[in-house]
Design an enzyme around this catalytic site. Structure first.
Site, PDB file in Angstrom:
ATOM      1  N   HIS A 175    -148.236 -80.174   4.484  1.00 30.64           N
ATOM      2  CA  HIS A 175    -147.600 -79.839   5.647  1.00 30.64           C
ATOM      3  C   HIS A 175    -146.954 -80.823   5.983  1.00 30.64           C
ATOM      4  CE1 HIS A 175    -147.329 -77.432   9.110  1.00 30.64           C
ATOM      5  NE2 HIS A 175    -148.335 -78.047  10.342  1.00 30.64           N
ATOM      6  N   GLY A 180    -156.261 -70.208   6.069  1.00 26.12           N
ATOM      7  CA  GLY A 180    -156.034 -70.420   7.125  1.00 26.12           C
ATOM      8  C   GLY A 180    -154.348 -71.170   7.512  1.00 26.12           C
TER       9      GLY A 180
HETATM   10  C1  GRF Z   1    -141.909 -80.583   3.851  1.00 25.97           C
HETATM   11  O1  GRF Z   1    -141.294 -81.251   4.409  1.00 25.97           O
HETATM   12  C2  GRF Z   1    -142.722 -79.334   4.136  1.00 25.97           C
HETATM   13  O2  GRF Z   1    -144.024 -80.327   3.632  1.00 25.97           O
HETATM   14  C3  GRF Z   1    -142.526 -78.447   4.144  1.00 25.97           C
HETATM   15  O3  GRF Z   1    -140.550 -78.456   3.865  1.00 25.97           O
HETATM   16  C4  GRF Z   1    -140.400 -79.142   3.489  1.00 25.97           C
HETATM   17  C5  GRF Z   1    -140.287 -79.173   2.190  1.00 25.97           C
HETATM   18  O4  GRF Z   1    -138.975 -79.567   1.806  1.00 25.97           O
HETATM   19  N1  GRF Z   1    -143.390 -77.591   3.879  1.00 25.97           N
HETATM   20  P1  GRF Z   1    -138.773 -79.910   0.085  1.00 25.97           P
HETATM   21  O5  GRF Z   1    -138.354 -78.523  -0.393  1.00 25.97           O
HETATM   22  O6  GRF Z   1    -139.893 -80.880  -0.590  1.00 25.97           O
HETATM   23  O7  GRF Z   1    -137.054 -80.729   0.155  1.00 25.97           O
END
Ligand code: GRF
Length: 206
Positions: free
Chosen positions: A114, A148
């Site tokens: 995240h 969650g």
């Molecule tokens: C990452 O920052 C992830 O945490 C968020 O979306 C982005 C995905 O990037 N949920 P990628 O598809 O790995 O380039």
């Protein structure tokens, strides 16, 4: 050190897949201790799937719209993932919440990354929310998925300073650069050393 087979990773993606690419690159070294055995997505025509194709990793797509309910989708997703017998499932930019069936099968061995420092700024807009709040430090969090939204037990975090002239894209790109390093380091350690989830505390190493 006893010979161990590489940990089997199934990675789920929804977008550009740069985190997936970092894992694919790391797994090319046998010393890393893990191998991406499949990549799944909830949509077609994304760069994440193309990255898997280029690395000759099997892919599958399980779209919510193909099913009569979210629960059916969740069960189907769990079946697709389960067919590859993963040791660890990595949600890497996967923009769906997994449900009860998925967690019944893969809970405790599914991690998600995240782009914020949990418990701050959960949800889809971590970088934008951090910027709007005016924090000076944000980052990324790797956590064990629970029911969650970005609430699971924290495996690793990395801090990223917010610059005065950041916009959402610039900040998210800097977070992603740090996030990829954290993801690769931590998943590798989980694969090689094992991990223990004790309530909200996660310890790397058996
Ligand atoms: C990452 O920052 C992830 O945490 C968020 O979306 C982005 C995905 O990037 N949920 P990628 O598809 O790995 O380039």
């Amino acid at each position: 050190m006893p010979d161990r087979r590489p940990a089997r990773l199934v990675v789920l993606v929804s977008g550009s897949g740069t985190n997936l690419q970092a894992l694919l690159d790391a797994c090319a070294d046998p010393a890393y201790g893990a191998s991406v055995v499949a990549v799944g997505a909830d949509r077609d025509d994304i760069e994440g799937l193309a990255r898997a194709d280029r690395a000759s990793v099997p892919t599958f797509v399980t779209k919510v719209g193909q099913f009569t309910s979210r629960d059916h989708w969740d069960r189907a997703l769990a079946d697709r993932v389960g067919a590859f017998e993963p040791d660890l499932v990595v949600l890497a930019g996967f923009m769906k919440l997994v449900g009860e069936d998925f967690l019944a099968r893969f809970g405790g061995r599914t991690v998600n990354t995240h782009p914020a420092l949990s418990p701050s700024f959960p949800g889809m807009h971590g970088p934008a929310d951090a910027l709007a709040y005016g924090v000076k430090v944000t980052g990324a969090t790797l956590f064990v998925v629970d029911a969650g939204v970005d609430t699971g037990a924290i495996v690793a975090q990395v801090a990223v300073p917010v610059e005065d002239d950041d916009d959402v894209d610039a900040l998210h790109e800097r977070i992603k650069a740090a996030e990829r390093v954290m993801l690769v380091d931590t998943v590798g350690r989980m694969a090689r050393e094992g991990y223990v989830v004790d309530g909200r505390r996660v310890r790397l190493g058996g």
